[in-house]
Design a protein around this motif. Structure first.
Motif: not given
Length: 197
Positions: A172-177
Motif C-alpha cells: 500500500e505504501f510502496n515500501i522497499r523492504v
C-alpha cells in the motif's frame, strides 16, 4: 524485572513514507525516549549479539539487555526497571545498575560491569498502533551527529496474520523492504560522522 521474547518484521523507510503512514494510520500519540548504549572497549557484547542500553522516558526508565534466541529475528529482552533519577545518575556516572537480573546475567558471562562504558546514544520519537496480529511501531530516531532515520517494525504474536498485514502494508505504501541494522549498530555508526556528511 521482566524477560520477554519478541519476533518482528522491520525495515527502514523514507521520511516521505513515514509521513504518508502517519497521515493514513491512527497511531497513538507519539512519545519520546532517549537511549544510551553500553559495551566493553573491545565490543564483547556486540560480538556476542547482545545489546545493552539504559532508556529514559518522561516518567520512568529501564535498563535492557537484548539477547538472540533462535532463528527468524527472535530476540529475548531482559529488562530491569529504574527510576528516572537512577537512570540519569547512572548515565552521568557512565555505569550500569548495581542490582538486577541484567547484572547477574553479565556476571554469568564473565563480563565485569566496571568494564562497560557508553559508546553511543540516540533519541527516538515513537508511534505505536495495536493491530490484531501484534504491534506496529514507527520510529523517528535522531543521532548526536544530526542524522536521523525512520524505522517501521511489526512485533507479532500471530505470524500468519502478521505476514499478511505486513505484505499489505508495504504494498500500500510502496515500501522497499531492506535489511536493517539494529539501533545499537546505527547509533554506533553515527557517533563520529560530521553533520556535513
Amino acid at each position: 524485572m521482566s524477560i520477554q521474547s519478541e519476533q518482528e518484521f522491520k525495515t527502514l523507510i523514507t521520511a516521505d513514507e513515514a509521513a504518508a503512514m502517519q497521515a493514513a494510520l491512527t497511531f497513538a500519540p507519539a512519545f519520546g525516549q532517549a537511549n544510551t548504549y553500553y559495551d566493553t572497549a573491545d565490543f564483547r557484547l556486540q560480538k556476542a549479539s547482545l545489546g545493552l542500553r539504559i532508556r529514559l522516558f518522561n516518567t520512568r526508565a529501564e535498563e535492557t539487555l537484548k539477547l538472540p534466541k533462535g532463528p527468524d529475528r527472535l530476540l529475548e529482552e531482559m529488562t530491569d526497571p529504574l527510576t528516572v533519577s537512577e537512570a540519569r545518575q547512572l548515565i552521568r556516572a557512565n555505569s550500569i545498575a548495581t542490582h538486577g537480573q541484567i547484572r547477574e546475567y553479565l556476571a554469568s558471562q564473565q563480563i565485569e560491569p566496571a568494564s562497560l562504558q557508553q559508546f553511543a546514544a540516540a533519541t527516538t520519537r515513537r508511534h505505536l498502533l495495536d493491530i490484531p496480529a501484534g504491534k506496529l511501531t514507527l520510529d523517528e530516531t535522531h543521532y548526536p551527529n544530526g542524522k536521523r532515520d525512520w524505522e517501521l517494525e511489526l512485533e507479532y504474536h500471530d505470524e500468519p496474520a502478521a505476514k499478511a498485514y505486513w505484505s499489505q502494508l508495504v504494498s500500500e505504501f510502496n515500501i522497499r523492504v531492506q535489511p536493517v541494522q539494529n539501533k545499537v549498530q546505527r547509533a554506533n555508526a553515527n557517533v563520529n560522522i560530521s553533520q556535513a556528511d
